[in-house]
Design a protein around this motif. Sequence first.
Motif, PDB file in Angstrom:
ATOM      1  N   ILE A 180     -20.241  -6.417  -3.474  1.00 14.02           N
ATOM      2  CA  ILE A 180     -19.488  -7.498  -4.105  1.00 14.02           C
ATOM      3  C   ILE A 180     -18.579  -8.107  -3.045  1.00 14.02           C
ATOM      4  CG2 ILE A 180     -17.865  -8.106  -5.935  1.00 14.02           C
ATOM      5  CD1 ILE A 180     -18.767  -5.452  -7.321  1.00 14.02           C
ATOM      6  N   LYS A 181     -18.752  -9.398  -2.786  1.00 15.15           N
ATOM      7  CA  LYS A 181     -17.913 -10.106  -1.811  1.00 15.15           C
ATOM      8  C   LYS A 181     -16.743 -10.733  -2.560  1.00 15.15           C
ATOM      9  CE  LYS A 181     -21.823 -11.041   1.117  1.00 15.15           C
ATOM     10  NZ  LYS A 181     -22.806 -12.020   1.524  1.00 15.15           N
ATOM     11  N   ILE A 182     -15.537 -10.416  -2.120  1.00 16.53           N
ATOM     12  CA  ILE A 182     -14.330 -10.852  -2.805  1.00 16.53           C
ATOM     13  C   ILE A 182     -13.479 -11.688  -1.855  1.00 16.53           C
ATOM     14  CG2 ILE A 182     -12.225 -10.096  -3.967  1.00 16.53           C
ATOM     15  CD1 ILE A 182     -13.762  -7.392  -4.462  1.00 16.53           C
ATOM     16  N   ASP A 183     -13.135 -12.906  -2.293  1.00 18.33           N
ATOM     17  CA  ASP A 183     -12.178 -13.752  -1.595  1.00 18.33           C
ATOM     18  C   ASP A 183     -11.102 -14.103  -2.604  1.00 18.33           C
ATOM     19  OD1 ASP A 183     -13.311 -14.763   1.213  1.00 18.33           O
ATOM     20  OD2 ASP A 183     -14.979 -14.532  -0.175  1.00 18.33           O
ATOM     21  N   LEU A 184      -9.873 -14.161  -2.138  1.00 17.41           N
ATOM     22  CA  LEU A 184      -8.761 -14.441  -3.024  1.00 17.41           C
ATOM     23  C   LEU A 184      -7.815 -15.398  -2.326  1.00 17.41           C
ATOM     24  CD1 LEU A 184      -7.570 -13.524  -5.789  1.00 17.41           C
ATOM     25  CD2 LEU A 184      -6.213 -11.887  -4.510  1.00 17.41           C
ATOM     26  N   GLU A 185      -7.609 -16.564  -2.935  1.00 17.93           N
ATOM     27  CA  GLU A 185      -6.678 -17.551  -2.394  1.00 17.93           C
ATOM     28  C   GLU A 185      -5.364 -17.431  -3.158  1.00 17.93           C
ATOM     29  OE1 GLU A 185      -6.223 -22.389  -2.040  1.00 17.93           O
ATOM     30  OE2 GLU A 185      -7.328 -21.500  -3.691  1.00 17.93           O
ATOM     31  N   PHE A 186      -4.290 -17.113  -2.453  1.00 14.91           N
ATOM     32  CA  PHE A 186      -2.982 -16.977  -3.084  1.00 14.91           C
ATOM     33  C   PHE A 186      -2.030 -18.019  -2.520  1.00 14.91           C
ATOM     34  CE2 PHE A 186      -2.669 -13.230  -5.770  1.00 14.91           C
ATOM     35  CZ  PHE A 186      -1.525 -13.539  -6.490  1.00 14.91           C
ATOM     36  N   TYR A 187      -1.327 -18.702  -3.400  1.00 13.24           N
ATOM     37  CA  TYR A 187      -0.350 -19.707  -3.007  1.00 13.24           C
ATOM     38  C   TYR A 187       1.041 -19.079  -3.026  1.00 13.24           C
ATOM     39  CZ  TYR A 187       2.396 -24.012  -3.139  1.00 13.24           C
ATOM     40  OH  TYR A 187       3.299 -25.004  -2.864  1.00 13.24           O
ATOM     41  N   ALA A 188       1.791 -19.233  -1.938  1.00 11.58           N
ATOM     42  CA  ALA A 188       3.115 -18.615  -1.832  1.00 11.58           C
ATOM     43  C   ALA A 188       4.142 -19.273  -2.747  1.00 11.58           C
ATOM     44  CB  ALA A 188       3.612 -18.671  -0.390  1.00 11.58           C
TER      45      ALA A 188
END
Length: 182
Positions: free
Chosen positions: A135-143
């Motif tokens: 499972i490839k996981i990418d996570l974009e988090f905004y500060a």
Amino acid sequence: MLNDKQIQRMLRKLKRFEDTLDHMIFEKVCDLPTSLYETKEQLYNIPRTPYTIPSSPGICGAAKTVYGWFKTTYQVPEEYAGRPLFLRPQVGGYEALLWVDGKPFGTYATKIVVTGHGNHYCDMLVKDPEAGQEIKIDLEFYAGHYVMGTMPFEENPPPRFPVPLHLHGHLREERKNRQLLL
């Protein structure tokens, strides 16, 4: 109508109840090692730029308006095949978009952090995984950014920047009929 003291007492009881139930809902499977890429650009796809910063608790602090992209993979072991897997990231940012296998998959929100997990704190990665499945996981988090207030004469104190943008992701499974949480 409740007074302030009664409200605070009720909130403490609810917090204790939540803390009691949290470990009963999910069973932690593992912590995920991640790498990080920071940018001020609002991207609409997973960045092609290499994620060069190793991410661990205490590493990295994002300034306001910074996006932190986290990348990791998880290979499903035999014992978790066929059982739903969930991701519960612990990131100090404002809101996030989860990508699974290159596709937008879910959101996380820590805008209202009265509890330890905000509005949306856990997303299912896969419902019925196969043994060995990657499972490839990418996570974009905004500060986040500073908003002085939304009402006349309101002056909210500025948030503390930099925020800790490290992904402390838990892969977990539900206990009994509950899910696995990464």
